[in-house]
Scaffold this motif. Structure first.
Motif, PDB file in Angstrom:
ATOM      1  N   GLY A   1      21.739  29.567  70.802  1.00  0.00           N
ATOM      2  CA  GLY A   1      22.736  28.526  70.607  1.00  0.00           C
ATOM      3  C   GLY A   1      22.621  27.356  71.562  1.00  0.00           C
ATOM      4  O   GLY A   1      23.601  26.671  71.837  1.00  0.00           O
ATOM      5  N   HIS A   2      21.408  27.131  72.088  1.00  0.00           N
ATOM      6  CA  HIS A   2      21.183  26.006  73.001  1.00  0.00           C
ATOM      7  C   HIS A   2      20.665  24.797  72.214  1.00  0.00           C
ATOM      8  O   HIS A   2      19.953  24.971  71.221  1.00  0.00           O
ATOM      9  CB  HIS A   2      20.125  26.350  74.053  1.00  0.00           C
ATOM     10  N   PRO A   3      20.963  23.601  72.687  1.00  0.00           N
ATOM     11  CA  PRO A   3      20.308  22.433  72.086  1.00  0.00           C
ATOM     12  C   PRO A   3      18.816  22.481  72.428  1.00  0.00           C
ATOM     13  O   PRO A   3      18.419  23.062  73.437  1.00  0.00           O
ATOM     14  CB  PRO A   3      20.991  21.236  72.754  1.00  0.00           C
ATOM     15  N   TYR A   4      18.014  21.857  71.586  1.00  0.00           N
ATOM     16  CA  TYR A   4      16.559  21.909  71.783  1.00  0.00           C
ATOM     17  C   TYR A   4      16.107  21.235  73.080  1.00  0.00           C
ATOM     18  O   TYR A   4      15.009  21.483  73.551  1.00  0.00           O
ATOM     19  CB  TYR A   4      15.835  21.289  70.590  1.00  0.00           C
ATOM     20  N   THR A   5      16.951  20.442  73.657  1.00  0.00           N
ATOM     21  CA  THR A   5      16.619  19.768  74.912  1.00  0.00           C
ATOM     22  C   THR A   5      16.911  20.637  76.140  1.00  0.00           C
ATOM     23  O   THR A   5      16.510  20.288  77.252  1.00  0.00           O
ATOM     24  CB  THR A   5      17.415  18.459  75.028  1.00  0.00           C
ATOM     25  N   ALA A   6      17.584  21.747  75.968  1.00  0.00           N
ATOM     26  CA  ALA A   6      18.027  22.570  77.096  1.00  0.00           C
ATOM     27  C   ALA A   6      16.881  23.136  77.935  1.00  0.00           C
ATOM     28  O   ALA A   6      16.958  23.095  79.166  1.00  0.00           O
ATOM     29  CB  ALA A   6      18.946  23.679  76.609  1.00  0.00           C
ATOM     30  N   PRO A   7      15.818  23.672  77.338  1.00  0.00           N
ATOM     31  CA  PRO A   7      14.744  24.209  78.187  1.00  0.00           C
ATOM     32  C   PRO A   7      14.090  23.158  79.083  1.00  0.00           C
ATOM     33  O   PRO A   7      13.828  23.423  80.260  1.00  0.00           O
ATOM     34  CB  PRO A   7      13.747  24.795  77.183  1.00  0.00           C
ATOM     35  N   LEU A   8      13.854  21.966  78.560  1.00  0.00           N
ATOM     36  CA  LEU A   8      13.266  20.911  79.386  1.00  0.00           C
ATOM     37  C   LEU A   8      14.237  20.476  80.476  1.00  0.00           C
ATOM     38  O   LEU A   8      13.841  20.287  81.633  1.00  0.00           O
ATOM     39  CB  LEU A   8      12.834  19.716  78.544  1.00  0.00           C
ATOM     40  N   ALA A   9      15.501  20.348  80.138  1.00  0.00           N
ATOM     41  CA  ALA A   9      16.498  19.971  81.147  1.00  0.00           C
ATOM     42  C   ALA A   9      16.566  21.023  82.247  1.00  0.00           C
ATOM     43  O   ALA A   9      16.643  20.687  83.434  1.00  0.00           O
ATOM     44  CB  ALA A   9      17.868  19.786  80.492  1.00  0.00           C
ATOM     45  N   ALA A  10      16.502  22.285  81.863  1.00  0.00           N
ATOM     46  CA  ALA A  10      16.515  23.361  82.860  1.00  0.00           C
ATOM     47  C   ALA A  10      15.261  23.297  83.721  1.00  0.00           C
ATOM     48  O   ALA A  10      15.326  23.463  84.935  1.00  0.00           O
ATOM     49  CB  ALA A  10      16.630  24.714  82.177  1.00  0.00           C
ATOM     50  N   ARG A  11      14.125  23.052  83.100  1.00  0.00           N
ATOM     51  CA  ARG A  11      12.876  22.970  83.860  1.00  0.00           C
ATOM     52  C   ARG A  11      12.923  21.840  84.871  1.00  0.00           C
ATOM     53  O   ARG A  11      12.485  21.985  86.008  1.00  0.00           O
ATOM     54  CB  ARG A  11      11.671  22.776  82.909  1.00  0.00           C
ATOM     55  N   LEU A  12      13.472  20.709  84.488  1.00  0.00           N
ATOM     56  CA  LEU A  12      13.567  19.567  85.390  1.00  0.00           C
ATOM     57  C   LEU A  12      14.491  19.855  86.570  1.00  0.00           C
ATOM     58  O   LEU A  12      14.334  19.277  87.640  1.00  0.00           O
ATOM     59  CB  LEU A  12      14.037  18.329  84.634  1.00  0.00           C
ATOM     60  N   ALA A  13      15.427  20.770  86.389  1.00  0.00           N
ATOM     61  CA  ALA A  13      16.374  21.113  87.445  1.00  0.00           C
ATOM     62  C   ALA A  13      15.816  22.123  88.448  1.00  0.00           C
ATOM     63  O   ALA A  13      16.365  22.283  89.533  1.00  0.00           O
ATOM     64  CB  ALA A  13      17.658  21.659  86.829  1.00  0.00           C
ATOM     65  N   LEU A  14      14.727  22.791  88.089  1.00  0.00           N
ATOM     66  CA  LEU A  14      14.125  23.795  88.969  1.00  0.00           C
ATOM     67  C   LEU A  14      13.069  23.156  89.865  1.00  0.00           C
ATOM     68  O   LEU A  14      12.609  22.040  89.588  1.00  0.00           O
ATOM     69  CB  LEU A  14      13.520  24.925  88.129  1.00  0.00           C
ATOM     70  N   PRO A  15      12.663  23.838  90.930  1.00  0.00           N
ATOM     71  CA  PRO A  15      11.661  23.276  91.844  1.00  0.00           C
ATOM     72  C   PRO A  15      10.394  22.831  91.120  1.00  0.00           C
ATOM     73  O   PRO A  15       9.905  23.522  90.224  1.00  0.00           O
ATOM     74  CB  PRO A  15      11.350  24.441  92.790  1.00  0.00           C
ATOM     75  N   GLY A  16       9.918  21.665  91.504  1.00  0.00           N
ATOM     76  CA  GLY A  16       8.700  21.125  90.903  1.00  0.00           C
ATOM     77  C   GLY A  16       8.907  20.518  89.532  1.00  0.00           C
ATOM     78  O   GLY A  16       7.957  20.189  88.858  1.00  0.00           O
ATOM     79  N   GLY A  17      10.151  20.370  89.136  1.00  0.00           N
ATOM     80  CA  GLY A  17      10.427  19.908  87.793  1.00  0.00           C
ATOM     81  C   GLY A  17      10.635  18.423  87.629  1.00  0.00           C
ATOM     82  O   GLY A  17      10.901  17.956  86.533  1.00  0.00           O
ATOM     83  N   ALA A  18      10.518  17.680  88.703  1.00  0.00           N
ATOM     84  CA  ALA A  18      10.705  16.224  88.593  1.00  0.00           C
ATOM     85  C   ALA A  18       9.711  15.658  87.596  1.00  0.00           C
ATOM     86  O   ALA A  18       8.548  16.019  87.586  1.00  0.00           O
ATOM     87  CB  ALA A  18      10.537  15.567  89.948  1.00  0.00           C
ATOM     88  N   GLU A  19      10.201  14.790  86.751  1.00  0.00           N
ATOM     89  CA  GLU A  19       9.331  14.177  85.745  1.00  0.00           C
ATOM     90  C   GLU A  19       8.263  13.338  86.404  1.00  0.00           C
ATOM     91  O   GLU A  19       8.509  12.638  87.384  1.00  0.00           O
ATOM     92  CB  GLU A  19      10.142  13.294  84.788  1.00  0.00           C
ATOM     93  N   MET A  20       7.062  13.427  85.860  1.00  0.00           N
ATOM     94  CA  MET A  20       5.946  12.624  86.354  1.00  0.00           C
ATOM     95  C   MET A  20       5.994  11.255  85.689  1.00  0.00           C
ATOM     96  O   MET A  20       6.211  11.157  84.491  1.00  0.00           O
ATOM     97  CB  MET A  20       4.612  13.293  86.018  1.00  0.00           C
ATOM     98  N   HIS A  21       5.815  10.227  86.462  1.00  0.00           N
ATOM     99  CA  HIS A  21       5.721   8.863  85.933  1.00  0.00           C
ATOM    100  C   HIS A  21       4.299   8.386  86.165  1.00  0.00           C
ATOM    101  O   HIS A  21       3.848   8.285  87.301  1.00  0.00           O
ATOM    102  CB  HIS A  21       6.737   7.943  86.610  1.00  0.00           C
TER     103      HIS A  21
END
Length: 88
Positions: A66-86
């Motif tokens: 029951g999660h939105p499809y964006t939830a796994p990426l949002a969770a990953r970004l919140a964990l160590p090393g998850g900052a988005e690469m630019h």
């Protein structure tokens, strides 16, 4: 939230007969290590990195929990090393 979602993802992966062996091979983790490291943020990040490799896995996991499809990426970004690469 991110750690809870990562643990849910780990449980989902472990329940998937076709995906779980791929996860073990990709991470190099055995069952004992998986149990020992499941609560470590770095390992949880690896779980989400693995899940995010396949859109169909993300969809199946999110539909099942029951999660939105964006939830796994949002969770990953919140964990160590998850900052988005630019790249620019």
């Amino acid at each position: 939230m991110a750690q809870t979602l990562a643990l849910q993802a780990l449980a989902w992966i472990a329940a998937e007969d076709e995906i779980f062996p791929q996860f073990l091979a990709a991470t190099g983790a055995g069952l004992a290590e998986l149990r020992a490291r499941a609560c470590e943020a770095e390992f949880q990040a690896a779980v989400l990195d693995f899940l995010l490799q396949e859109d169909r896995w993300v969809v199946a996991f999110c539909d099942g929990h029951g999660h939105p499809y964006t939830a796994p990426l949002a969770a990953r970004l919140a964990l160590p090393g998850g900052a988005e690469m630019h790249w620019t």
